[in-house]
Every structure is written in C-alpha cells, then in structure tokens.
Design an enzyme around this catalytic site. Structure first.
Site, PDB file in Angstrom:
ATOM      1  N   LEU A   1       0.815  -1.208   0.000  1.00 51.69           N
ATOM      2  CA  LEU A   1       0.000   0.000   0.000  1.00 51.69           C
ATOM      3  C   LEU A   1       0.852   1.263   0.000  1.00 51.69           C
ATOM      4  O   LEU A   1       0.507   2.253  -0.644  1.00 51.69           O
ATOM      5  CB  LEU A   1      -0.931   0.011   1.215  1.00 51.69           C
ATOM      6  CG  LEU A   1      -2.131  -0.925   1.157  1.00 51.69           C
ATOM      7  CD1 LEU A   1      -2.806  -0.993   2.525  1.00 51.69           C
ATOM      8  CD2 LEU A   1      -3.127  -0.459   0.100  1.00 51.69           C
TER       9      LEU A   1
ATOM     10  N   ASP B   1      13.375   3.440  10.108  1.00 45.67           N
ATOM     11  CA  ASP B   1      12.838   2.354  10.920  1.00 45.67           C
ATOM     12  C   ASP B   1      12.013   3.006  12.017  1.00 45.67           C
ATOM     13  O   ASP B   1      12.570   3.667  12.906  1.00 45.67           O
ATOM     14  CB  ASP B   1      13.987   1.527  11.514  1.00 45.67           C
ATOM     15  CG  ASP B   1      13.502   0.378  12.392  1.00 45.67           C
ATOM     16  OD1 ASP B   1      12.312   0.336  12.739  1.00 45.67           O
ATOM     17  OD2 ASP B   1      14.330  -0.486  12.731  1.00 45.67           O
TER      18      ASP B   1
ATOM     19  N   ASN C   1       2.216   4.695   7.445  1.00 51.52           N
ATOM     20  CA  ASN C   1       1.727   3.473   6.811  1.00 51.52           C
ATOM     21  C   ASN C   1       2.376   2.207   7.360  1.00 51.52           C
ATOM     22  O   ASN C   1       1.756   1.136   7.338  1.00 51.52           O
ATOM     23  CB  ASN C   1       1.978   3.562   5.302  1.00 51.52           C
ATOM     24  CG  ASN C   1       1.768   2.238   4.598  1.00 51.52           C
ATOM     25  OD1 ASN C   1       0.640   1.769   4.435  1.00 51.52           O
ATOM     26  ND2 ASN C   1       2.861   1.610   4.178  1.00 51.52           N
TER      27      ASN C   1
ATOM     28  N   TYR D   1      -3.141  -7.007  16.688  1.00 53.88           N
ATOM     29  CA  TYR D   1      -3.312  -6.104  15.542  1.00 53.88           C
ATOM     30  C   TYR D   1      -4.533  -5.194  15.700  1.00 53.88           C
ATOM     31  O   TYR D   1      -4.398  -3.963  15.603  1.00 53.88           O
ATOM     32  CB  TYR D   1      -3.384  -6.898  14.247  1.00 53.88           C
ATOM     33  CG  TYR D   1      -3.484  -6.037  13.012  1.00 53.88           C
ATOM     34  CD1 TYR D   1      -2.369  -5.377  12.521  1.00 53.88           C
ATOM     35  CD2 TYR D   1      -4.689  -5.880  12.335  1.00 53.88           C
ATOM     36  CE1 TYR D   1      -2.442  -4.574  11.385  1.00 53.88           C
ATOM     37  CE2 TYR D   1      -4.781  -5.090  11.206  1.00 53.88           C
ATOM     38  CZ  TYR D   1      -3.660  -4.440  10.731  1.00 53.88           C
ATOM     39  OH  TYR D   1      -3.736  -3.637   9.616  1.00 53.88           O
TER      40      TYR D   1
ATOM     41  N   LYS E   1      -4.632  -0.985  16.243  1.00 54.50           N
ATOM     42  CA  LYS E   1      -5.304  -0.046  15.347  1.00 54.50           C
ATOM     43  C   LYS E   1      -6.368   0.774  16.078  1.00 54.50           C
ATOM     44  O   LYS E   1      -6.605   1.937  15.726  1.00 54.50           O
ATOM     45  CB  LYS E   1      -5.906  -0.802  14.157  1.00 54.50           C
ATOM     46  CG  LYS E   1      -4.857  -1.416  13.234  1.00 54.50           C
ATOM     47  CD  LYS E   1      -3.864  -0.376  12.721  1.00 54.50           C
ATOM     48  CE  LYS E   1      -2.888  -0.946  11.701  1.00 54.50           C
ATOM     49  NZ  LYS E   1      -1.940   0.058  11.181  1.00 54.50           N
TER      50      LYS E   1
ATOM     51  N   THR F   1      -1.638  -7.944   0.572  1.00 55.94           N
ATOM     52  CA  THR F   1      -0.272  -7.460   0.771  1.00 55.94           C
ATOM     53  C   THR F   1       0.506  -8.500   1.574  1.00 55.94           C
ATOM     54  O   THR F   1      -0.062  -9.473   2.075  1.00 55.94           O
ATOM     55  CB  THR F   1      -0.252  -6.125   1.547  1.00 55.94           C
ATOM     56  OG1 THR F   1      -0.737  -6.347   2.877  1.00 55.94           O
ATOM     57  CG2 THR F   1      -1.108  -5.065   0.860  1.00 55.94           C
TER      58      THR F   1
END
Length: 235
Positions: A13, A53, A79, A160, A164, A193
């Site tokens: 992405l 990084d 991103n 995860y 978010k 991805t």
C-alpha cells in the site's frame, strides 16, 4: 510543491500510495527500513529514498534531518505496520497471545506512529497546509468488532486490532491538539499485501484509494475522522 513522506513505502500500500502521489505532483520520500529496497523503489517511481525504521529513535531523527535538508514536509503518511501471524500464516488468537507479542506489534503500529509524528511535527508546523494520514484498519473499529453481523466480528486476533484501535484514539487526540493540521485515520480495506500473506480480497490500487484521497486533503478538509473509501466509518 507538496512534499510527502510515507513510512513502509518500498512495497504494498505504501508503494502504491507513493506512485499515485508522485503522479499527482508531490515530491515523495519513500521511507523504508531497508535502505537498498527503499532506494530501488524510489528509483522506480521517481521519488526520494530515506532510511526509516519507525521503531528506532536514531533512524527517525536521521530521517528528519534528511527531509528537512530537502526542503521540509507537508504530508506525513504513517503506513508502516505489522500483523501477528503464526508459522502457517494463521492469526494468533486470544488464548495464545502473549505480552511480548503485543509489545512487538505496538512497537511498530502504535509507538512507531507516535515516534514518527512527534519527530516530524516541527517540519509539519512550518507547512502552509500540513496533513497527517494514519493507516488504520476496520479491525480497529470497536463498533464493528463487537457486532456479530459484521465480518470483523469473526477476526480472532488481539494484538493487531488493539493496535489499530489505539491508532484511532491517537489520531483523534492529535487532531484536537493541532487544529491547523488535517489529521485523519483511514481503513484501506482487506487488501492483498505481505502483511496478511496476500490473502486480501482487494488490489493495492483499490486499497490505496482512501490513503491517497486523505493525503490530498486541503485546509478545509476533515480532521479527526476515520474513513474508508465510502466515507466515515464507526469508531
């Protein structure tokens, strides 16, 4: 000329977003942990490469110096991200998640966003139209992950989606504190991805659409919002 930095942009992405913004006339910095991969990606797109990084203070500080020397920054796209997966590419669910796994995921997905945003704020403050786009996920929506009638409800992972949800909260607080900036988080959709072992149902072209749209937000655009390609989505 608008200058944009995208973290984790040597593939997926991030790379597609960079491609689209270069085409839109932006000067784009490809942020990449691997300097050589970043250089090659930048060459392909006519962009600039910067080793970055998001988990390393010294790397981020050096990237700030590089971008400042190049003329400053108008748009930051956070991103870079990781997702916890077992050896068979399956998601690690609640019974097997560990504190170390949570810490590792948050180091990139949450602390990385804060580390990079904080470091680049002085440059963004100098821009006439500063924009920050935080790449979140629909899995970060508490409304969706608690609703049995949504696909999100069935996702078993912990680290995860929790990361978010934290990104969403960070976005709101930054937007309230910095009203002169346009700061939003976006849900690209389930995109194929490396993050998900290419199991996603969308192409990167489709997934990058909302990232690009929000990166192009003008001074009168929304801030403190959570969007997918169809508009605002529930927190």
């Amino acid at each position: 000329m608008t200058t944009t930095l995208i973290t984790g942009a040597n593939k997926g992405l991030g790379f597609e977003t960079a491609r689209r913004l270069v085409a839109a006339g932006h000067t784009v910095y490809i942020g990449s942990r691997d300097a050589e991969r970043g250089r090659l990606a930048a060459e392909r797109l006519g962009a600039r490469a910067v080793q970055l990084d998001v988990t390393d203070d010294a790397s981020v500080a050096a990237a700030v110096q590089t971008v400042e020397a190049g003329g400053g920054l108008d748009v930051l796209v956070n991103n870079a991200g990781i997702e916890e997966r077992a050896g068979d590419n399956g998601v690690i669910g609640a019974p097997d998640v560990t504190a170390d796994l949570m810490r590792s995921t948050f180091e990139t997905n949450v602390f990385g966003v804060v580390r990079v945003t904080h470091a680049f704020l002085p440059l963004l403050r100098r821009s006439a139209a500063p924009v920050v786009v935080n790449v979140s996920s629909g899995l970060g929506s508490m409304a969706r992950i608690t609703a049995p009638d949504t696909p999100t409800y069935g996702y078993p992972g912990v680290a995860y989606p929790a990361s978010k949800t934290a990104v969403n909260l960070i976005t709101v607080q930054y937007a309230k504190a910095l009203p002169a900036m346009r700061i939003n988080c976006v849900e690209p959709g389930y995109t194929a991805t490396d993050l998900n072992g290419r199991t996603g149902t969308q192409t990167v072209e489709q997934g990058a659409e909302i990232i690009v749209r929000m990166a192009l937000t003008g001074p009168d655009g929304p801030t403190g919002g959570y969007f997918d390609v169809n508009g605002p989505i529930p927190w």
